[in-house]
Design a protein around this motif. Structure first.
Motif, PDB file in Angstrom:
ATOM      1  N   LEU A 182       0.840  -1.192   0.000  1.00 40.26           N
ATOM      2  CA  LEU A 182       0.000   0.000   0.000  1.00 40.26           C
ATOM      3  C   LEU A 182       0.876   1.243   0.000  1.00 40.26           C
ATOM      4  CD1 LEU A 182      -3.025   0.733   0.109  1.00 40.26           C
ATOM      5  CD2 LEU A 182      -2.779   0.917   2.597  1.00 40.26           C
ATOM      6  N   GLY A 183       0.582   2.150  -0.912  1.00 36.67           N
ATOM      7  CA  GLY A 183       1.384   3.356  -1.072  1.00 36.67           C
ATOM      8  C   GLY A 183       2.436   3.242  -2.153  1.00 36.67           C
ATOM      9  N   GLN A 184       2.758   1.990  -2.555  1.00 34.51           N
ATOM     10  CA  GLN A 184       3.714   1.759  -3.633  1.00 34.51           C
ATOM     11  C   GLN A 184       3.045   1.163  -4.867  1.00 34.51           C
ATOM     12  OE1 GLN A 184       7.214  -0.462  -2.357  1.00 34.51           O
ATOM     13  NE2 GLN A 184       7.146   0.481  -0.323  1.00 34.51           N
ATOM     14  N   SER A 185       1.729   0.984  -4.827  1.00 40.78           N
ATOM     15  CA  SER A 185       1.009   0.315  -5.903  1.00 40.78           C
ATOM     16  C   SER A 185      -0.418   0.856  -5.971  1.00 40.78           C
ATOM     17  CB  SER A 185       0.993  -1.199  -5.651  1.00 40.78           C
ATOM     18  OG  SER A 185       0.369  -1.483  -4.403  1.00 40.78           O
ATOM     19  N   TYR A 186      -1.111   0.522  -7.068  1.00 43.48           N
ATOM     20  CA  TYR A 186      -2.529   0.862  -7.180  1.00 43.48           C
ATOM     21  C   TYR A 186      -3.227  -0.251  -7.965  1.00 43.48           C
ATOM     22  CZ  TYR A 186      -6.451   3.997  -6.661  1.00 43.48           C
ATOM     23  OH  TYR A 186      -7.645   4.556  -6.271  1.00 43.48           O
ATOM     24  N   PRO A 187      -3.371  -1.430  -7.323  1.00 47.44           N
ATOM     25  CA  PRO A 187      -3.918  -2.587  -8.025  1.00 47.44           C
ATOM     26  C   PRO A 187      -5.425  -2.559  -8.132  1.00 47.44           C
ATOM     27  CG  PRO A 187      -3.451  -3.157  -5.763  1.00 47.44           C
ATOM     28  CD  PRO A 187      -2.968  -1.746  -5.948  1.00 47.44           C
ATOM     29  N   GLU A 188      -5.948  -3.445  -8.989  1.00 47.24           N
ATOM     30  CA  GLU A 188      -7.376  -3.721  -9.064  1.00 47.24           C
ATOM     31  C   GLU A 188      -7.547  -5.165  -8.585  1.00 47.24           C
ATOM     32  OE1 GLU A 188     -11.210  -2.428  -9.476  1.00 47.24           O
ATOM     33  OE2 GLU A 188      -9.374  -1.270  -9.466  1.00 47.24           O
ATOM     34  N   ASP A 189      -8.078  -6.081  -9.391  1.00 43.55           N
ATOM     35  CA  ASP A 189      -8.164  -7.480  -8.972  1.00 43.55           C
ATOM     36  C   ASP A 189      -6.793  -8.129  -9.084  1.00 43.55           C
ATOM     37  OD1 ASP A 189     -10.884  -7.176  -8.652  1.00 43.55           O
ATOM     38  OD2 ASP A 189     -11.345  -7.882 -10.667  1.00 43.55           O
TER      39      ASP A 189
END
Length: 341
Positions: A182-189
């Motif tokens: 969290l804070g290093q990525s922006y995922p979906e599924d």
């Protein structure tokens, strides 16, 4: 529910192989613990093997790779920074293996597979890309024993692995270790099955994967089956810790199974529900089995929120065998799961 991702249509690159092409340009080398028999990147036939091999003595720093209409090739030991294009693109290829590669830093995809069959991706690291492996209009795709970290999205990108209209037998997502920080990525599924169909005798299997981390997307989560329909998909024996808005789900399709998984999440601003069946495809959905799963999932808004069945949807087979409020926590995964970066 997720919408179909439009395939990337660019063609970059350091090397393009067609059926009759038997030369690959050389790229710079860097050190590695993955020795091969001889240096260089000349394509050669391998006695006793169905593959040809891009042979290297060490990891090779390479530019992005595109193969068009290629067959019976192994790509081994490449270290690729994708930049504005996918690290590896396979167009209308068959019998391709990608192994022991390091694929990082692409604004688009780690590996893009379109119109292909019998593609095997294993023992590789994929990190800091929009989506790790995106396979569309393809058959017999196997993604096994890889490590992936920090998918950047944003929606509709953001999966470690997405199958889009993948069909037939020998489709597997197995034994991968997947982590978003969290804070290093922006995922979906994390793993998404979109309009994909296995066979009655050989389902699409998503098994023995470790998934940790998701959010802050308020729609993305862990493993999604039956997105916009599909059939004969099985998700079994996966372990998920804090995977995002939801843990695992079936959002449509027929002959879907979610069996013997472990799903844990603490309360965060984006967490919602652990395990659900809700047909959002607009198509008939039946023969859904959700059984013997252990779930302990806390919503950021509602508190403990382990399960949900959409209004008007039949209760899945085996629903009563699931263990809600299971005695599990974040320790179901080890502290370190990514070791290849």
């Amino acid at each position: 529910m997720k919408f179909k991702i439009t395939p990337w249509s660019g063609v970059p690159v350091c090397l393009t192989l067609a059926l009759t092409l038997f030369f690959i340009t050389s790229c710079q080398k860097e050190s590695s613990t993955n020795p091969e028999t001889s240096p260089g990147v000349a394509l050669s036939n391998v006695s006793g093997s169905s593959f040809a091999t891009v042979s290297k003595s060490k990891y090779i720093v390479s530019k992005p790779i595109t193969l068009n209409g290629a067959h019976n090739i192994t790509i081994r030991g490449d270290s690729i920074n994708g930049g504005t294009v996918p690290c590896i693109t396979l167009n209308n290829c068959s019998n391709i293996r990608i192994t022991h590669c390091k694929l990082i830093n692409s604004k688009t995809l780690g590996i893009y597979v379109t119109g292909c069959s019998y593609i095997h991706i294993d023992s590789s690291f994929v990190g800091n890309v929009s989506t790790g492996v995106y396979a569309v209009n393809s058959k017999s795709i196997q993604v096994q024993d890889n490590q992936m970290k920090n998918m950047q999205g944003p929606y509709p990108r953001g999966a470690f692995v997405q199958f889009d209209n993948v069909s037939g037998g020998d489709n597997r997502v197995k034994g991968n270790k997947l982590e978003n920080i969290l804070g290093q990525s922006y995922p979906e599924d994390a793993i998404s099955m979109y309009k994909s169909n296995g066979l009655p005798t050989d389902n699409i299997y998503i098994t023995n994967n470790w998934i940790r981390g998701g959010g802050p997307s308020k729609s993305g989560g862990g493993i999604m089956l039956g997105d916009n329909g599909g059939s004969y998909q099985v998700a079994e024996s996966n372990i998920l810790v804090n995977p995002g808005q939801y843990g695992m789900a079936v959002s449509g399709g027929t002959h879907m199974q979610i069996v013997a998984n472990e799903i844990y999440a603490k309360a965060q601003s984006f967490t919602n529900v652990g395990l659900y069946y809700w047909n959002q495809s607009g198509l008939p959905s039946s023969s859904i089995t959700i059984s013997n799963n252990k779930v302990n999932f806390t919503s950021g808004m509602y508190g403990i929120n382990n399960s949900y069945i959409g209004a008007g949807n039949a209760t899945p087979t085996g629903w009563s065998t699931n263990i809600w409020n299971a005695s599990i926590n974040a320790s179901i995964l080890p502290t370190t799961i990514i070791t290849m970066n």
